[in-house]
Motif scaffolding. Structure first.
Motif, PDB file in Angstrom:
ATOM      1  N   LEU A 276      16.478 -25.839   9.360  1.00 25.29           N
ATOM      2  CA  LEU A 276      15.403 -24.972   8.876  1.00 25.29           C
ATOM      3  C   LEU A 276      16.022 -23.686   8.358  1.00 25.29           C
ATOM      4  O   LEU A 276      16.783 -23.013   9.068  1.00 25.29           O
ATOM      5  CB  LEU A 276      14.417 -24.664  10.004  1.00 25.29           C
ATOM      6  CG  LEU A 276      13.303 -23.671   9.656  1.00 25.29           C
ATOM      7  CD1 LEU A 276      12.404 -24.205   8.539  1.00 25.29           C
ATOM      8  CD2 LEU A 276      12.454 -23.345  10.894  1.00 25.29           C
ATOM      9  N   LEU A 277      15.696 -23.370   7.110  1.00 22.10           N
ATOM     10  CA  LEU A 277      16.184 -22.125   6.525  1.00 22.10           C
ATOM     11  C   LEU A 277      15.001 -21.202   6.262  1.00 22.10           C
ATOM     12  O   LEU A 277      14.056 -21.600   5.565  1.00 22.10           O
ATOM     13  CB  LEU A 277      16.900 -22.393   5.207  1.00 22.10           C
ATOM     14  CG  LEU A 277      18.072 -23.368   5.240  1.00 22.10           C
ATOM     15  CD1 LEU A 277      17.693 -24.671   4.556  1.00 22.10           C
ATOM     16  CD2 LEU A 277      19.289 -22.754   4.567  1.00 22.10           C
ATOM     17  N   ILE A 278      15.038 -20.027   6.848  1.00 18.31           N
ATOM     18  CA  ILE A 278      13.965 -19.072   6.574  1.00 18.31           C
ATOM     19  C   ILE A 278      14.556 -17.812   5.938  1.00 18.31           C
ATOM     20  O   ILE A 278      15.432 -17.163   6.502  1.00 18.31           O
ATOM     21  CB  ILE A 278      13.166 -18.711   7.842  1.00 18.31           C
ATOM     22  CG1 ILE A 278      12.616 -19.986   8.486  1.00 18.31           C
ATOM     23  CG2 ILE A 278      12.012 -17.773   7.488  1.00 18.31           C
ATOM     24  CD1 ILE A 278      11.625 -19.754   9.598  1.00 18.31           C
ATOM     25  N   ASP A 279      14.050 -17.528   4.763  1.00 19.93           N
ATOM     26  CA  ASP A 279      14.585 -16.424   3.964  1.00 19.93           C
ATOM     27  C   ASP A 279      13.743 -15.166   4.195  1.00 19.93           C
ATOM     28  O   ASP A 279      12.552 -15.255   4.481  1.00 19.93           O
ATOM     29  CB  ASP A 279      14.511 -16.831   2.482  1.00 19.93           C
ATOM     30  CG  ASP A 279      15.522 -16.078   1.629  1.00 19.93           C
ATOM     31  OD1 ASP A 279      16.106 -15.089   2.116  1.00 19.93           O
ATOM     32  OD2 ASP A 279      15.726 -16.498   0.475  1.00 19.93           O
ATOM     33  N   ASP A 280      14.380 -14.028   4.065  1.00 14.38           N
ATOM     34  CA  ASP A 280      13.690 -12.736   4.191  1.00 14.38           C
ATOM     35  C   ASP A 280      12.900 -12.630   5.490  1.00 14.38           C
ATOM     36  O   ASP A 280      11.720 -12.270   5.501  1.00 14.38           O
ATOM     37  CB  ASP A 280      12.761 -12.504   2.986  1.00 14.38           C
ATOM     38  CG  ASP A 280      13.554 -12.249   1.715  1.00 14.38           C
ATOM     39  OD1 ASP A 280      14.540 -11.495   1.789  1.00 14.38           O
ATOM     40  OD2 ASP A 280      13.197 -12.818   0.662  1.00 14.38           O
TER      41      ASP A 280
ATOM     42  N   VAL B  43      19.073 -21.363   9.871  1.00 17.23           N
ATOM     43  CA  VAL B  43      19.720 -20.357   9.037  1.00 17.23           C
ATOM     44  C   VAL B  43      18.682 -19.308   8.667  1.00 17.23           C
ATOM     45  O   VAL B  43      17.581 -19.639   8.220  1.00 17.23           O
ATOM     46  CB  VAL B  43      20.292 -20.956   7.737  1.00 17.23           C
ATOM     47  CG1 VAL B  43      21.120 -19.916   6.992  1.00 17.23           C
ATOM     48  CG2 VAL B  43      21.117 -22.191   8.022  1.00 17.23           C
ATOM     49  N   LEU B  44      19.025 -18.055   8.885  1.00 15.91           N
ATOM     50  CA  LEU B  44      18.087 -16.979   8.591  1.00 15.91           C
ATOM     51  C   LEU B  44      18.742 -15.988   7.643  1.00 15.91           C
ATOM     52  O   LEU B  44      19.945 -15.746   7.724  1.00 15.91           O
ATOM     53  CB  LEU B  44      17.709 -16.251   9.882  1.00 15.91           C
ATOM     54  CG  LEU B  44      17.177 -17.147  11.003  1.00 15.91           C
ATOM     55  CD1 LEU B  44      17.028 -16.341  12.297  1.00 15.91           C
ATOM     56  CD2 LEU B  44      15.852 -17.775  10.614  1.00 15.91           C
ATOM     57  N   ALA B  45      17.941 -15.425   6.763  1.00 16.20           N
ATOM     58  CA  ALA B  45      18.468 -14.355   5.911  1.00 16.20           C
ATOM     59  C   ALA B  45      17.561 -13.151   6.026  1.00 16.20           C
ATOM     60  O   ALA B  45      16.347 -13.282   6.212  1.00 16.20           O
ATOM     61  CB  ALA B  45      18.543 -14.813   4.462  1.00 16.20           C
ATOM     62  N   SER B  46      18.170 -11.994   5.948  1.00 13.56           N
ATOM     63  CA  SER B  46      17.413 -10.760   6.125  1.00 13.56           C
ATOM     64  C   SER B  46      18.064  -9.642   5.317  1.00 13.56           C
ATOM     65  O   SER B  46      19.258  -9.689   5.035  1.00 13.56           O
ATOM     66  CB  SER B  46      17.408 -10.395   7.610  1.00 13.56           C
ATOM     67  OG  SER B  46      17.098  -9.027   7.793  1.00 13.56           O
ATOM     68  N   ASP B  47      17.269  -8.661   4.966  1.00 15.86           N
ATOM     69  CA  ASP B  47      17.860  -7.542   4.227  1.00 15.86           C
ATOM     70  C   ASP B  47      18.455  -6.500   5.159  1.00 15.86           C
ATOM     71  O   ASP B  47      18.931  -5.473   4.732  1.00 15.86           O
ATOM     72  CB  ASP B  47      16.827  -6.921   3.279  1.00 15.86           C
ATOM     73  CG  ASP B  47      15.690  -6.243   4.017  1.00 15.86           C
ATOM     74  OD1 ASP B  47      15.652  -6.290   5.270  1.00 15.86           O
ATOM     75  OD2 ASP B  47      14.816  -5.671   3.342  1.00 15.86           O
ATOM     76  N   ARG B  48      18.371  -6.752   6.464  1.00 19.04           N
ATOM     77  CA  ARG B  48      18.998  -5.831   7.416  1.00 19.04           C
ATOM     78  C   ARG B  48      19.552  -6.609   8.605  1.00 19.04           C
ATOM     79  O   ARG B  48      19.153  -7.743   8.835  1.00 19.04           O
ATOM     80  CB  ARG B  48      17.975  -4.782   7.872  1.00 19.04           C
ATOM     81  CG  ARG B  48      16.756  -5.390   8.544  1.00 19.04           C
ATOM     82  CD  ARG B  48      15.569  -4.465   8.493  1.00 19.04           C
ATOM     83  NE  ARG B  48      14.821  -4.670   7.252  1.00 19.04           N
ATOM     84  CZ  ARG B  48      13.515  -4.398   7.116  1.00 19.04           C
ATOM     85  NH1 ARG B  48      12.827  -3.860   8.094  1.00 19.04           N
ATOM     86  NH2 ARG B  48      12.896  -4.644   5.981  1.00 19.04           N
ATOM     87  N   PRO B  49      20.460  -5.992   9.349  1.00 19.20           N
ATOM     88  CA  PRO B  49      21.063  -6.719  10.470  1.00 19.20           C
ATOM     89  C   PRO B  49      20.055  -6.933  11.595  1.00 19.20           C
ATOM     90  O   PRO B  49      19.055  -6.209  11.676  1.00 19.20           O
ATOM     91  CB  PRO B  49      22.190  -5.795  10.919  1.00 19.20           C
ATOM     92  CG  PRO B  49      21.835  -4.445  10.425  1.00 19.20           C
ATOM     93  CD  PRO B  49      21.017  -4.645   9.190  1.00 19.20           C
ATOM     94  N   PRO B  50      20.312  -7.917  12.469  1.00 19.47           N
ATOM     95  CA  PRO B  50      19.377  -8.227  13.547  1.00 19.47           C
ATOM     96  C   PRO B  50      19.020  -6.997  14.378  1.00 19.47           C
ATOM     97  O   PRO B  50      17.873  -6.816  14.763  1.00 19.47           O
ATOM     98  CB  PRO B  50      20.127  -9.237  14.408  1.00 19.47           C
ATOM     99  CG  PRO B  50      21.155  -9.818  13.533  1.00 19.47           C
ATOM    100  CD  PRO B  50      21.486  -8.799  12.500  1.00 19.47           C
ATOM    101  N   LYS B  51      20.002  -6.144  14.609  1.00 17.90           N
ATOM    102  CA  LYS B  51      19.698  -5.022  15.504  1.00 17.90           C
ATOM    103  C   LYS B  51      18.710  -4.043  14.857  1.00 17.90           C
ATOM    104  O   LYS B  51      18.122  -3.226  15.550  1.00 17.90           O
ATOM    105  CB  LYS B  51      20.975  -4.319  15.958  1.00 17.90           C
ATOM    106  CG  LYS B  51      21.766  -3.633  14.864  1.00 17.90           C
ATOM    107  CD  LYS B  51      22.901  -2.853  15.522  1.00 17.90           C
ATOM    108  CE  LYS B  51      23.879  -2.178  14.598  1.00 17.90           C
ATOM    109  NZ  LYS B  51      23.863  -2.336  13.195  1.00 17.90           N
TER     110      LYS B  51
END
Ligand code: ADP
Ligand code: MG
Length: 437
Positions: free
Chosen positions: A195-199, A228-236
């Motif tokens: 599963l890929l989740i973007d943004d 797999v996850l993508a984000s415009d900022r780090p997890p923290k």
């Protein structure tokens, strides 16, 4: 014409539209659209839902038509159509319909090597290496490209993969709640190899969806399915979600993508030109790579725009023409015209030299650097041609000016101190009362 050309035209159009509407406006209404078809006078734009279709038809039709006319021919009519269900749920090629987003056409350099390598290994062996893989980086730096590359490769190897944006995930979840069909929703998301989740940052603050996401996440993770996850900022920097995710990262990997340096931007432009089978002179590519520093989508958009512009005027694409094509889009500096005397005075002061030093023949390092910075600022901040600038600086030839501009642009990439210094001077210049020429 076939769909591919419609998509190509539309991508060029998006490059231009991006520069004509505000950023939020672009992101909300245009970013997720595609070029569906183009036949006779009818250009169909694929949109994610009817809401967007209505908005665009009502508010941006004429702007869009004007842009398309520039790229195709007069009399074109634009239609907005909700992209098919399949495309909307990511079964085909996902948002943007981009089968172009593959590993093969991803330019790998230091700024993105970690993310690229991790993405590849995850695509080849889902669940076996890093799980979850979390990719983060600024806007337009290639997160979605990598996500879709993973998706395509995994599919090709017969893994069942699902790619969605967090926004789609949310919409589907909310609809499922309303339709009381959450069982179906769960089945869809929990019976995949990957599963890929973007943004994913989109989920912040949407408590119920976040909750549902975590259930999905845990279930898949426990079953050793790849996430797999993508984000415009780090997890923290993701409130709540970050903390919950972080506890999972003992098994996973957080990979960031940094802004590309000059060499990387140039390599990407070369690759894009090659892919589109267009020949663009090196100095043009260098010029664009120098101008657009933070966002690869804009980099591409500028190239497309410059190429379209040259085609439109039947002219050879030169750096000057590219500059004109990009005129309204590059940030502030080219709206102001710095006078050479002023630039020299300010730069000389900064480097504790005199304008005469800059014009003169002294070649020690400090003087040479100051001179190059001044040339760069003048090139960036005025409409002076290279030859004119050379003339101002004690009759140096235009090759010397090009060399100076390239050197400063590329040094600024690797040297934060220099970058700050140059930007400071630039800001100072913009504020000072200036003489236009
Ligand atoms: P993000 O999702 O991070 O906002 P995208 O993945 O949508 O960015 O990338 C924006 C554009 O830049 C896309 O057209 C993509 O193909 C291109 N791009 C980004 N990084 C690279 C790269 N390393 N090589 C080639 N193209 C790239
Ligand atoms: Mg993206």
């Amino acid at each position: 014409m076939e769909a591919r050309s419609a998509q190509e035209i539309w991508e060029t159009a998006l490059g231009e539209l991006q520069l004509q509407v505000t950023k939020p406006n672009y992101r909300t209404w245009l970013e997720k659209t595609t070029g569906s078809s183009y036949e006779n006078n009818r250009f169909v734009v694929g949109v994610p839902n009817t809401f967007v279709a209505e908005y665009l038809a009502r508010n941006q039709r004429s702007l869009i038509e004007k842009t398309l006319i520039g790229l195709t021919h007069p009399g074109i009519e634009v239609h907005f159509q909700v992209a098919s269900e399949a495309a909307a749920t990511g079964q085909t090629t996902g948002p943007g319909g981009n089968a172009r987003y593959t590993f093969d056409n991803f330019v790998v350099r230091q700024s993105n090597r970690l993310a690229y390598t991790a993405a590849r290994s995850v695509a080849e062996k889902p669940g076996a290496s890093y799980n979850p893989l979390f990719i983060y980086g600024g806007v337009g730096l290639g997160k979605t490209h990598l996500m879709q590359a993973i998706y395509h490769l995994a599919q090709k190897e017969n893994f069942k993969a699902l790619y969605v944006s967090a926004e789609q995930f949310t919409n589907e979840f909310v609809s499922a709640l309303q339709a009381k069909s959450t069982a179906e929703f769960r089945r869809k998301y929990r019976h995949v190899d990957m599963l890929l989740i973007d943004d994913i940052q989109f989920l912040v603050g949407k408590e119920q969806t976040e909750e549902s996401f975590f259930h999905t996440f845990n279930e898949l993770h426990n079953a050793n399915r790849q996430i797999v996850l993508a984000s415009d900022r780090p997890p923290k920097s993701l409130p709540d979600m970050g903390d919950r995710l972080c506890s999972r990262f003992e098994w996973g990997l957080i990979a960031d993508i940094q802004p590309p340096n000059f060499e990387t931007r140039l390599a990407i432009l070369k690759a894009k030109a090659e892919q589109q089978e267009i020949e663009v002179a090196l100095d043009v590519l260098e010029f664009i790579a120098q101008r657009i520093q933070q966002n690869i989508r804009e980099l591409e958009g500028s190239l497309n725009r410059a190429v379209a512009y040259a085609k439109l005027f039947g002219a050879i694409l030169t750096p000057e023409l590219a500059a004109r094509a990009m005129q309204d889009i590059t940030p502030s500096s080219n709206k102001t015209a710095f006078a050479p005397e002023l630039v020299m005075k300010v730069v000389a002061e900064r480097f504790q030299l005199t304008p005469a030093d800059l014009v003169g023949r002294k070649r020690d390092r400090a003087t040479a650097l100051a001179r190059q910075v001044a040339m760069y600022l003048l090139k960036e901040g005025s409409s002076c041609s290279l030859a004119q600038i050379g003339l101002e600086f004690g009759n140096r030839d235009h090759a010397t000016v090009i060399h100076a501009c390239r050197k400063i642009a590329s040094d600024m990439d690797g040297d934060p101190h220099l970058r700050r210094q140059v930007l400071d001077i630039q800001k100072g210049l913009q504020r000072s009362p200036r003489t236009r020429r």
